[in-house]
Scaffold this active site. Sequence first.
Site, PDB file in Angstrom:
ATOM      1  N   VAL A 153      -1.535  -9.358  -0.532  1.00  5.63           N
ATOM      2  CA  VAL A 153      -0.486 -10.351  -0.286  1.00  5.63           C
ATOM      3  C   VAL A 153       0.474  -9.928   0.815  1.00  5.63           C
ATOM      4  O   VAL A 153       1.360 -10.697   1.193  1.00  5.63           O
ATOM      5  CB  VAL A 153       0.314 -10.641  -1.583  1.00  5.63           C
ATOM      6  N   GLY A 154       0.302  -8.742   1.331  1.00  6.83           N
ATOM      7  CA  GLY A 154       1.180  -8.288   2.408  1.00  6.83           C
ATOM      8  C   GLY A 154       0.657  -7.008   3.020  1.00  6.83           C
ATOM      9  O   GLY A 154       0.011  -6.208   2.347  1.00  6.83           O
ATOM     10  N   ARG A 155       0.908  -6.828   4.305  1.00 10.68           N
ATOM     11  CA  ARG A 155       0.436  -5.615   4.982  1.00 10.68           C
ATOM     12  C   ARG A 155       1.480  -5.147   5.974  1.00 10.68           C
ATOM     13  O   ARG A 155       2.052  -5.931   6.723  1.00 10.68           O
ATOM     14  CB  ARG A 155      -0.887  -5.882   5.697  1.00 10.68           C
ATOM     15  N   GLY A 156       1.731  -3.853   5.964  1.00 15.05           N
ATOM     16  CA  GLY A 156       2.638  -3.231   6.916  1.00 15.05           C
ATOM     17  C   GLY A 156       1.899  -2.186   7.719  1.00 15.05           C
ATOM     18  O   GLY A 156       0.676  -2.043   7.626  1.00 15.05           O
ATOM     19  N   THR A 161       0.302  -4.463   0.264  1.00  8.59           N
ATOM     20  CA  THR A 161       0.685  -4.860  -1.087  1.00  8.59           C
ATOM     21  C   THR A 161      -0.355  -5.807  -1.658  1.00  8.59           C
ATOM     22  O   THR A 161      -0.797  -6.735  -0.977  1.00  8.59           O
ATOM     23  CB  THR A 161       2.061  -5.539  -1.089  1.00  8.59           C
ATOM     24  N   LYS A 179       2.116  -1.716  -4.507  1.00  9.66           N
ATOM     25  CA  LYS A 179       2.287  -1.256  -3.127  1.00  9.66           C
ATOM     26  C   LYS A 179       1.380  -0.045  -2.931  1.00  9.66           C
ATOM     27  O   LYS A 179       1.529   0.969  -3.614  1.00  9.66           O
ATOM     28  CB  LYS A 179       3.752  -0.889  -2.893  1.00  9.66           C
ATOM     29  N   ASP A 275      18.283  -1.851   4.230  1.00  6.60           N
ATOM     30  CA  ASP A 275      17.403  -2.833   4.873  1.00  6.60           C
ATOM     31  C   ASP A 275      17.522  -4.193   4.186  1.00  6.60           C
ATOM     32  O   ASP A 275      16.517  -4.845   3.897  1.00  6.60           O
ATOM     33  CB  ASP A 275      15.956  -2.344   4.850  1.00  6.60           C
TER      34      ASP A 275
END
Length: 600
Positions: A153-156, A161, A179, A275
């Site tokens: 559902v998410g990538r950095g 994630t 994560k 942040d």
Amino acid sequence: MGLCHGKSAAVLEPTVEEEEEGATRVAEAAAAPAKPASPAPSAAAAAAAPAKPGTPKQHKFPFYLPSPLPASSYKGSPANSSVASTPARGGFKRPFPPPSPAKHIRALLARRHGSVKPNEASIPESGEPGVALDKGFGFSRHFAAKYELGREVGRGHFGYTCAATCKKGELKGDDVAVKVIPKAKMTTAIAIEDVRREVRILSSLAGHSNLVQFYDAYEDEENVYIVMELCKGGELLDRILARGGKYSEEDAKVVMRQILSVASFCHLQGVVHRDLKPENFLFSSKDENSAMKVIDFGLSDFVKPDERLNDIVGSAYYVAPEVLHRSYGTEADMWSIGVIVYILLCGSRPFWARTESGIFRAVLKADPSFEEAPWPTLSAEAKDFVRRLLNKDYRKRMTAAQALCHPWIRGTEEVKLPLDMIIYRLMRAYISSSSLRRAALRALAKTLTTDQIYYLREQFELIGPNKSDLITLQNLKTALMKNSTNAMKDSRVVDFVNTISNIQYRKLDFEEFSAAAISVYQMEGLETWEQHARQAYEFFDKEGNRPIVIDELASELGLGPSVPLHVVLQDWIRHPDGKLSFLGFMKLLHGVSSRTIPKT
């Protein structure tokens, strides 16, 4: 840097392709290895949207994240304008030369995360050449036995994630967010410590309804897994866009109460998030009234009340001026909250430029505009609230607890206030002050407004006065321990309170407490400051002022022999009667010392 501009957010669709100008992550000290790329859902963000196909555009510098509100998708964007046609804002003109921090941040980031190839003369960050990094964290190694990973559902840049399902235990059958941080990405000792600290902060902070719930941390030979609450309602940024780019004042208040509540909780524990931005606030469900959760503590750190941090971290649009100056505390979070509420109310960023250098320059030098629509139609209280958060002097900024007391937030409602750590700092300074300065502060306390007295009375009651309506050192300690979590041990907040030893045998009533808990700098940030000061001087002149010679005044202020007393202090004393002048009174309020006296 990502394109940062002041147009309406309503028409701005966040895309990964808008990274050409970048949305640089200014994260020198604690850039979390699994930080998801904005605006994709981050650590606990499971807005339940499937991952988009394709690979995001890669850049030479590996620490760019996309701007949450890119602008080149519409005709009026500054991205499609020449420098000459870029609209000025509040006297803010372009082009600017790059400010001093800009170039160094990239190099610091690259060195921190090992993306720069070391030359032959370089020394490993561990301090011992050739020593292998220990990537063992001591976490449980049974992740695969307990959880089944689902869709991403998410990538950095340092991880990703996933949604996951718990297969056994108390959470059996429940969906969670995981994560995943590859150990291969942990190429420096600092990057490893960042992961340790993130888990430590998440596990020690507990008990607040607006804080994402941490479940556990695992590891294997390849990855670290941080298991958290799954938030299915999407990011605050998504809600802003869905509402046409901005919130109404009433709806913005609801959001801000939640943000301020969790910020005050973290700050009391000695944790600074570093942040805060719309992408790092998720809604627990799709319901319009669902609770909002703060996520992503990858950049967070512990900070003692009298300590200053110096790592340059955060996201450029939200970074506070003092962060760029490398000396900051929890006040930096309040600046970020000020940026968020500015965006909520008008759909624009308060500080914007076409380059990272321009953004930093704007943060350091420019003032936010309150002249463009819709600001003229918004309430005076809303504008005052934003101004008091976006004050470049961190000493004049409201704390989170004070912001909850602001007339715009509180209105006619009774708001449950948290204990405020600034009270402890101010009381320590008051107790150690000279008798003359304490008299000046007592005079200033008599000029406080109803709203200011409300805040102080709430803090006084939270400390827990005895039956005689007096507080002691033990009351201060007891109140703090009632609100403590394990995070307080790491931030050494209790150690700080133990230094307030001078109050040990004293008892303070509410009147003296009010004088002790006043921040002169915050009072200076008010538009009515001059009225307060003049009125306070009148009270002081009647009740606390007395004839004083220069040598005695120097002793009261703790000025050393190196200060030319007669040159510096002659204007501080009225010549007719030898009492403090208004100038001397003002200097006394600030607690002048040898360090603040200009050299002649």
